[in-house]
Design an enzyme around this catalytic site. Sequence first.
Site, PDB file in Angstrom:
ATOM      1  N   CYS A 266       0.833  -1.209   0.000  1.00  0.00           N
ATOM      2  CA  CYS A 266       0.000   0.000   0.000  1.00  0.00           C
ATOM      3  C   CYS A 266       0.865   1.254   0.000  1.00  0.00           C
ATOM      4  O   CYS A 266       1.461   1.610   1.021  1.00  0.00           O
ATOM      5  CB  CYS A 266      -0.914  -0.003   1.226  1.00  0.00           C
TER       6      CYS A 266
ATOM      7  N   CYS B 166      -0.415   4.108   2.283  1.00  0.00           N
ATOM      8  CA  CYS B 166      -0.151   3.873   3.711  1.00  0.00           C
ATOM      9  C   CYS B 166       1.325   4.079   4.049  1.00  0.00           C
ATOM     10  O   CYS B 166       1.652   4.647   5.083  1.00  0.00           O
ATOM     11  CB  CYS B 166      -0.518   2.447   4.113  1.00  0.00           C
ATOM     12  N   ASP B 167       2.221   3.573   3.208  1.00  0.00           N
ATOM     13  CA  ASP B 167       3.619   3.442   3.608  1.00  0.00           C
ATOM     14  C   ASP B 167       4.615   4.290   2.810  1.00  0.00           C
ATOM     15  O   ASP B 167       5.800   4.329   3.155  1.00  0.00           O
ATOM     16  CB  ASP B 167       4.049   1.960   3.507  1.00  0.00           C
TER      17      ASP B 167
END
Length: 323
Positions: free
Chosen positions: A149, A152-153
């Site tokens: 992701c 997200c990261d």
Amino acid sequence: MFNLGNVSTPSNSNGNSKHVKMLVLGSGPAGLSAALYAARAELAPVVLTGTQLGGQAALTFAIENYPGFPEGVGGAQLGELFQKQAEHFGAAVEFDTAHEVDLSQRPFKVTTDNGEYKADTLVVTTGASPNHLNVPGEVELTGRGVSYCATCDGWFFKDKKVVIVGGGDSAIEEGLFITRYASSVTIIHRREELRASPILQKRAMEHPKVNFIWNTVVTEVIGTEKLEALKLKNVKTGEETIYETDGLFIFIGHTPNTQMFKGQLEMSGLGYITVNDKMETSVAGVYAAGEVADPHFRQVVTSAGMGAAAAIQATRFLEAESG
Ligand code: NAP
């Protein structure tokens, strides 16, 4: 992620069974569109969010191909708007996850983290999960350099070297997103031709931070405390190399989340729920929409359309039943 504060407290957390006219499993574009239509048909639908509120779309940084947003819209923001609109007409969104269903008789029985539902109709929009490479080191280093992701990261890889695996729209789109942070983005693809749409390909090819390694697969993820390097294999020459990187993002397609329906709903060989053009599954009163039933398009707009169709059909089904 979007606003958890808008999600109502599970009403059946006392363990009692709650009877509803429509239960929607999943809160992505398909689920929330189904809820919107069902709410407007006064079915008072209940949506169980599942673990990923807003579905996969909510993890997408920018959605540029959902009609009505000429400048694009954040995935989480779009999810929040879907939710607001469904709630406005009377849908209830519960932060809860189904883990067992009994579709052998109506009302259908759905067991969740917080209790149990009995549902006259069920709309399954449980989506799909990212595929893994299934190579040594991948599981051990997930969260320590390996990710599925970018939204997200991506931030963790500021000024770092990042590798993307995959050649589809997701790989290219997410790779371009990570260029905001990373010093370089290397896209490793198993062929010498991308599957991604021409507009994304062009953007990636022209981006100064993006480069490509063709005809190559990752055979091992190497690192002790965190990701350090990848073992690569050229599928044409068989040559093996070690490639140092700080991050590895894997975007190689998805598998539908249908485990809980095995043996109860008809599925394709790939595990997608089989639906007809009315989103009806093999069980009367159960509908499926979005990526759980769609191996072909997998767009926010198509998922939303399938969700709306499922709710319209479920409404007709209940109307026909009540005469
Ligand atoms: P996808 O189109 O199925 O692409 C998966 C990619 O991963 C392919 O390039 C495939 O290679 C590669 N791959 C698969 N298994 C692999 C393995 N074991 N090792 C190495 N590489 C592997 O999946 P996606 O990119 O997630 O897209 C899914 C759907 O969502 C598509 O319909 C796409 O159009 C849509 N989508 C659209 C947008 C957008 O419109 N902006 C954004 C994201 C996704 P091969 O090419 O050799 O098969």
